[in-house]
Design an enzyme around this catalytic site. Structure first.
Site, PDB file in Angstrom:
ATOM      1  N   MET A   1       0.850  -1.195   0.000  1.00 43.23           N
ATOM      2  CA  MET A   1       0.000   0.000   0.000  1.00 43.23           C
ATOM      3  C   MET A   1       0.887   1.246   0.000  1.00 43.23           C
ATOM      4  O   MET A   1       1.177   1.815   1.049  1.00 43.23           O
ATOM      5  CB  MET A   1      -0.913  -0.016   1.230  1.00 43.23           C
ATOM      6  CG  MET A   1      -1.715  -1.292   1.401  1.00 43.23           C
ATOM      7  SD  MET A   1      -2.821  -1.252   2.849  1.00 43.23           S
ATOM      8  CE  MET A   1      -1.613  -1.125   4.178  1.00 43.23           C
ATOM      9  N   ASP A   2       1.266   1.698  -1.156  1.00 46.49           N
ATOM     10  CA  ASP A   2       2.224   2.796  -1.264  1.00 46.49           C
ATOM     11  C   ASP A   2       1.550   4.048  -1.810  1.00 46.49           C
ATOM     12  O   ASP A   2       0.688   3.962  -2.685  1.00 46.49           O
ATOM     13  CB  ASP A   2       3.379   2.379  -2.192  1.00 46.49           C
ATOM     14  CG  ASP A   2       4.586   3.262  -2.037  1.00 46.49           C
ATOM     15  OD1 ASP A   2       4.642   4.040  -1.059  1.00 46.49           O
ATOM     16  OD2 ASP A   2       5.488   3.195  -2.891  1.00 46.49           O
ATOM     17  N   GLY A   3       1.964   5.202  -1.301  1.00 47.38           N
ATOM     18  CA  GLY A   3       1.514   6.468  -1.858  1.00 47.38           C
ATOM     19  C   GLY A   3       0.670   7.327  -0.941  1.00 47.38           C
ATOM     20  O   GLY A   3       0.154   8.367  -1.376  1.00 47.38           O
TER      21      GLY A   3
ATOM     22  N   ARG B   1       1.292  -3.600  -6.298  1.00 49.97           N
ATOM     23  CA  ARG B   1       1.920  -2.449  -5.657  1.00 49.97           C
ATOM     24  C   ARG B   1       1.412  -1.178  -6.308  1.00 49.97           C
ATOM     25  O   ARG B   1       1.433  -1.033  -7.534  1.00 49.97           O
ATOM     26  CB  ARG B   1       3.440  -2.491  -5.768  1.00 49.97           C
ATOM     27  CG  ARG B   1       4.048  -1.227  -5.143  1.00 49.97           C
ATOM     28  CD  ARG B   1       5.514  -1.270  -4.937  1.00 49.97           C
ATOM     29  NE  ARG B   1       5.945  -0.068  -4.196  1.00 49.97           N
ATOM     30  CZ  ARG B   1       7.011   0.018  -3.453  1.00 49.97           C
ATOM     31  NH1 ARG B   1       7.800  -1.030  -3.330  1.00 49.97           N
ATOM     32  NH2 ARG B   1       7.313   1.133  -2.817  1.00 49.97           N
ATOM     33  N   THR B   2       0.959  -0.256  -5.474  1.00 47.10           N
ATOM     34  CA  THR B   2       0.449   1.008  -5.981  1.00 47.10           C
ATOM     35  C   THR B   2       1.553   2.060  -6.017  1.00 47.10           C
ATOM     36  O   THR B   2       2.667   1.835  -5.563  1.00 47.10           O
ATOM     37  CB  THR B   2      -0.704   1.499  -5.091  1.00 47.10           C
ATOM     38  OG1 THR B   2      -0.227   1.656  -3.749  1.00 47.10           O
ATOM     39  CG2 THR B   2      -1.859   0.512  -5.107  1.00 47.10           C
TER      40      THR B   2
END
Length: 325
Positions: free
Chosen positions: A91-93, A271-272
């Site tokens: 959960m990236d960003g 992956r975001t």
């Protein structure tokens, strides 16, 4: 992963998918013989869920039944027999999402927490049996000048866990008729004692559930996982419990954090945020995982994006090192 560091992302080629029509999660119906028009009750008629169900009961023809609803659970032509058993998500960003809107970083993490819960609901609805989310890496603790943010995340995790044991699990029971199981992997020793206690209580409450398993990787890294497994095996060899000849892949997997979890190895990793790396996440378990990188910040990752990802997965041919020609 709940990112604690911001660095500009250079433009990259985005992996895009053809958009398929999806079923709106705000218009999900469940047959219940005790409810009007075949709708399930909310345990609390004054709750938000109760109001939503009451509103939909006035708009839905009574002839809609459970069988017809079940056929609508998989949008966009998804096939249940090709559904991944285990989906993992980095959960990236969150920080960039807040920065782009001129908001405090904490609000980005809070938005990410809401997106995580919706992700678990949607995966459960589509029949994914295990969902693992990378919430906090062991590397986050050593980054400079982030202690205030780490403290905020610890408090946020406690809020999310309190909500998951009540609000989220109640929503799944009432609307989806599917109890979520919760597991936390990672090094708990550095977490606040109050958070450790909440984690233990939450796992105890959910241990008898039979639905989708939500695994939250908290203060976790793939190298940590492998190192701890190696140490534990070495101690057993040293104490005469094991012989060196006993060590194989099966035994090694029994000493990883995912031991005892059905389908411990993800079929699909999402992956975001446009980053193209696994960032020390489940290094052993990802050996034959299909990787998907989405150029979208995690708080904006929605049901349609998940459908796109599942559709892309179902179009792939998995060979596990072999070939079919």
């Amino acid at each position: 992963m709940l990112s604690l560091h911001y660095s500009p992302v250079l433009p990259i080629t985005n992996i895009s998918f053809s958009r398929k029509p999806t079923l709106s999660s705000s218009f999900l119906l469940v047959k219940d013989k005790d409810g009007p028009n075949g709708l399930a009750h909310s345990a609390n008629p004054n709750s938000m869920l109760g109001h939503c169900l009451a509103r939909t009961s006035n708009r839905v023809p009574p002839e809609i039944n459970k069988e017809e609803n079940d056929q609508n659970q998989l949008p966009g032509g998804l096939q249940p027999e090709l559904m991944p058993k285990h989906v993992a998500v980095i959960m990236d960003g969150n920080r960039r999402w807040a920065k782009n809107r001129g908001l405090p970083v904490q609000l980005g993490h809070r938005a990410g927490g809401q997106a995580m819960k919706q992700l678990a609901l949607n995966c459960s609805k589509f029949g994914v049996q295990v969902v693992t989310v990378f919430a906090l890496s062991t590397e986050n603790w050593v980054r400079p000048k982030v202690q205030d943010e780490v403290d905020f995340l610890m408090n946020l995790f406690q809020e999310v866990i309190r909500s998951d044991t009540g609000e989220l699990m109640q929503l799944i029971r009432v609307v989806l008729r599917n109890d979520v199981r919760l597991s936390i992997i990672g090094n708990r020793s550095r977490l606040p004692r109050s958070l450790q206690n909440q984690i233990s209580r939450c796992e105890e409450v959910a241990k008898s559930n039979e639905g989708t398993r939500l695994i939250v990787a908290l203060n976790y890294s793939g190298r940590y996982d492998i190192t701890q497994a190696t140490k534990n095996i070495a101690i057993k060899v040293q104490n005469g419990v094991l012989q060196v000849e006993d060590i194989n892949e099966i035994l090694f997997e029994q000493h990883l954090e995912t031991n005892g979890i059905e389908f411990p190895n993800p079929d699909l990793l999402i992956r975001t945020s446009g980053e193209w790396r696994v960032s020390n996440f489940m290094l052993w378990q990802l050996a034959y995982t299909e990787l998907l990188f989405v150029n979208k910040l995690f708080p904006d990752f929605n049901e349609a994006d998940l459908v796109d990802a599942l559709t892309a997965f179902q179009r792939r041919q998995r060979r596990y090192g072999g070939h079919n020609y």
